[in-house]
Design a protein around this motif. Structure first.
Motif, short mmCIF file in Angstrom:
data_model
loop_
_atom_site.label_atom_id
_atom_site.label_comp_id
_atom_site.label_asym_id
_atom_site.label_seq_id
_atom_site.Cartn_x
_atom_site.Cartn_y
_atom_site.Cartn_z
N ASN A 1 9.14 3.73 1.90
CA ASN A 1 9.07 5.15 1.53
C ASN A 1 7.94 5.46 0.55
OD1 ASN A 1 10.02 3.87 -0.72
ND2 ASN A 1 11.99 4.97 -0.81
N ASN A 2 6.97 4.58 0.47
CA ASN A 2 5.85 4.79 -0.46
C ASN A 2 4.74 5.56 0.26
OD1 ASN A 2 4.13 4.73 -2.60
ND2 ASN A 2 3.77 2.52 -2.57
N ILE A 3 4.54 6.81 -0.13
CA ILE A 3 3.54 7.65 0.54
C ILE A 3 2.12 7.23 0.18
CG2 ILE A 3 2.64 10.01 0.70
CD1 ILE A 3 5.44 11.04 0.35
N CYS A 4 1.92 6.80 -1.05
CA CYS A 4 0.57 6.47 -1.51
C CYS A 4 0.52 5.03 -2.01
CB CYS A 4 0.12 7.45 -2.59
SG CYS A 4 -1.62 7.28 -3.05
N PRO A 5 0.45 4.05 -1.10
CA PRO A 5 0.39 2.65 -1.52
C PRO A 5 -1.01 2.30 -2.03
CG PRO A 5 0.18 2.77 0.84
CD PRO A 5 0.42 4.18 0.36
N THR A 6 -1.12 1.17 -2.67
CA THR A 6 -2.44 0.69 -3.09
C THR A 6 -3.19 0.17 -1.87
OG1 THR A 6 -1.64 -1.56 -3.48
CG2 THR A 6 -1.49 0.01 -5.32
N PRO A 7 -4.52 0.12 -1.92
CA PRO A 7 -5.26 -0.47 -0.81
C PRO A 7 -4.84 -1.90 -0.50
CG PRO A 7 -6.75 0.74 -2.26
CD PRO A 7 -5.41 0.72 -2.93
N CYS A 8 -4.56 -2.69 -1.55
CA CYS A 8 -4.10 -4.06 -1.35
C CYS A 8 -2.80 -4.09 -0.56
CB CYS A 8 -3.93 -4.74 -2.70
SG CYS A 8 -3.30 -6.43 -2.61
N SER A 9 -1.88 -3.18 -0.90
CA SER A 9 -0.61 -3.13 -0.19
C SER A 9 -0.79 -2.69 1.26
CB SER A 9 0.33 -2.16 -0.91
OG SER A 9 1.51 -1.94 -0.15
N SER A 10 -1.69 -1.75 1.50
CA SER A 10 -1.90 -1.24 2.85
C SER A 10 -2.39 -2.31 3.81
CB SER A 10 -2.90 -0.08 2.83
OG SER A 10 -2.38 1.03 2.15
N PHE A 11 -3.26 -3.19 3.30
CA PHE A 11 -3.87 -4.18 4.19
C PHE A 11 -3.24 -5.57 4.10
CE2 PHE A 11 -7.23 -1.00 3.56
CZ PHE A 11 -7.55 -0.73 4.89
N PHE A 12 -2.65 -5.90 2.95
CA PHE A 12 -2.17 -7.27 2.76
C PHE A 12 -0.74 -7.35 2.22
CE2 PHE A 12 -6.79 -7.20 1.89
CZ PHE A 12 -7.22 -7.96 2.98
N GLY A 13 -0.04 -6.22 2.14
CA GLY A 13 1.29 -6.21 1.57
C GLY A 13 2.32 -7.00 2.34
N ASP A 14 2.03 -7.30 3.62
CA ASP A 14 2.98 -8.06 4.43
C ASP A 14 2.81 -9.57 4.28
OD1 ASP A 14 0.45 -7.72 5.67
OD2 ASP A 14 1.27 -8.39 7.58
N LEU A 15 1.78 -10.01 3.58
CA LEU A 15 1.53 -11.44 3.41
C LEU A 15 2.33 -11.97 2.22
CD1 LEU A 15 -2.34 -11.54 3.95
CD2 LEU A 15 -0.54 -11.98 5.62
N VAL B 1 -0.49 10.22 7.20
CA VAL B 1 0.63 10.22 8.15
C VAL B 1 1.96 10.30 7.41
CG1 VAL B 1 1.87 8.77 9.80
CG2 VAL B 1 -0.60 9.05 10.02
N TYR B 2 2.11 9.49 6.38
CA TYR B 2 3.38 9.50 5.64
C TYR B 2 3.57 10.83 4.89
CZ TYR B 2 4.86 4.69 6.40
OH TYR B 2 5.31 3.52 6.96
N TRP B 3 2.49 11.37 4.34
CA TRP B 3 2.59 12.64 3.61
C TRP B 3 2.97 13.78 4.54
CZ3 TRP B 3 -0.81 17.04 3.72
CH2 TRP B 3 -0.53 17.98 2.71
N MET B 4 2.34 13.82 5.72
CA MET B 4 2.67 14.89 6.68
C MET B 4 4.09 14.74 7.21
SD MET B 4 -0.80 15.46 8.91
CE MET B 4 -2.19 16.36 8.21
N TRP B 5 4.50 13.49 7.47
CA TRP B 5 5.87 13.27 7.95
C TRP B 5 6.88 13.72 6.88
CZ3 TRP B 5 7.55 11.59 12.68
CH2 TRP B 5 8.90 11.28 12.79
N LYS B 6 6.60 13.41 5.63
CA LYS B 6 7.49 13.81 4.55
C LYS B 6 7.60 15.32 4.43
CE LYS B 6 9.98 12.98 0.81
NZ LYS B 6 11.31 12.33 0.87
N ARG B 7 6.52 16.01 4.74
CA ARG B 7 6.50 17.48 4.67
C ARG B 7 7.06 18.14 5.93
NH1 ARG B 7 3.33 20.26 1.11
NH2 ARG B 7 2.83 21.79 2.75
N GLY B 8 7.45 17.34 6.92
CA GLY B 8 8.02 17.89 8.14
C GLY B 8 7.01 18.26 9.20
N THR B 9 5.79 17.73 9.10
CA THR B 9 4.74 18.00 10.09
C THR B 9 4.53 16.77 10.96
OG1 THR B 9 3.63 19.48 8.53
CG2 THR B 9 2.34 18.69 10.40
N ASP B 10 4.43 16.96 12.26
CA ASP B 10 4.23 15.84 13.17
C ASP B 10 2.80 15.32 13.03
OD1 ASP B 10 4.17 13.97 15.14
OD2 ASP B 10 4.61 15.35 16.79
N PRO B 11 2.60 14.10 12.52
CA PRO B 11 1.24 13.58 12.32
C PRO B 11 0.46 13.39 13.62
CG PRO B 11 2.86 12.31 11.07
CD PRO B 11 3.62 13.17 12.01
#
Length: 213
Positions: free
Chosen positions: A51-65, A138-148
């Motif tokens: 549920n994190n709309i604004c992750p860090t760049p590190c998290s976006s690309f490598f957070g699953d490692l 995408v996450y921000w628009m989805w949270k606002r109820g807009t289809d990304p």
């Protein structure tokens, strides 16, 4: 201004911007499909573990490692890191192929190492910026109820054109400062000879039609 100063921008900008737009479009559509599935298509609701709309760049690309779990930010799940890394790697073979095709068709020889190096850095940075912005948008628009799927991709491609052309112009400036001569034999922008021939053909056709009447 960049087009007027660097005649190669008109050749390489469509390749860079088109490729970047396609790659970020894939990621944005994949994220939207994921959110639809994870929330049963409930716009305005984000998954509890993502549920994190604004992750860090590190998290976006490598957070699953495993080594980068500290980059997780607000949510423990990072489902978009691997696809983002795959898309980043996919840009290299495509750009290399198109650059070589453009050089051999337009100039007749291969690009220099410096040209390929700075061009690929610009392409990599463009796609990295777009992929990061895609997750936020995408996450921000989805949270606002807009289809990304309908709203996010046009914004991302427009931003991609701006970022891509700016980075390409910066790469050309650096190449010029370093004395790279890769594009010195590139025909001038606009192809005046072709334009002149087309104008003559149109004038001849109009004259012929006028004589028939």
């Amino acid at each position: 201004m960049a087009v007027e100063h660097f005649k190669g921008v008109t050749l390489f900008a469509p390749v860079m911007n088109g490729s970047g737009g396609d790659l970020v479009g894939i990621q944005a559509s994949r994220m939207t499909t994921y959110l639809n599935k994870a929330t049963n298509s409930l716009l305005g609701t984000l998954p509890e573990d993502d549920n994190n709309i604004c992750p860090t760049p590190c998290s976006s690309f490598f957070g699953d490692l495993p080594l980068c779990n500290k980059c997780g930010g607000g949510g423990g799940k990072q489902p978009h890191g691997m696809p983002a890394r795959v898309l980043l790697m996919l840009l290299f073979p495509g750009h290399i192929l198109f650059v070589f095709i453009i050089f051999f068709v337009k100039i007749g020889y291969s690009p220099s190492f410096l040209f390929m190096f700075f061009y690929l850095i610009a392409a990599f940075l463009q796609v990295a910026v777009l992929l990061y912005l895609a997750q936020f948008l995408v996450y921000w628009m989805w949270k606002r109820g807009t289809d990304p799927d309908n709203a996010a991709i046009p914004y991302l491609t427009a931003i991609g054109d701006l970022v891509g052309t700016s980075l390409l112009a910066l790469a050309f400036i650096l190449l010029e400062v370093m004395g790279d001569q890769s594009l010195v034999d590139l025909p001038a922008h606009g192809h005046p000879a072709v334009g002149h021939n087309v104008t003559e053909a149109l004038n001849a056709t109009i004259s012929h039609l006028t004589e028939l009447h």
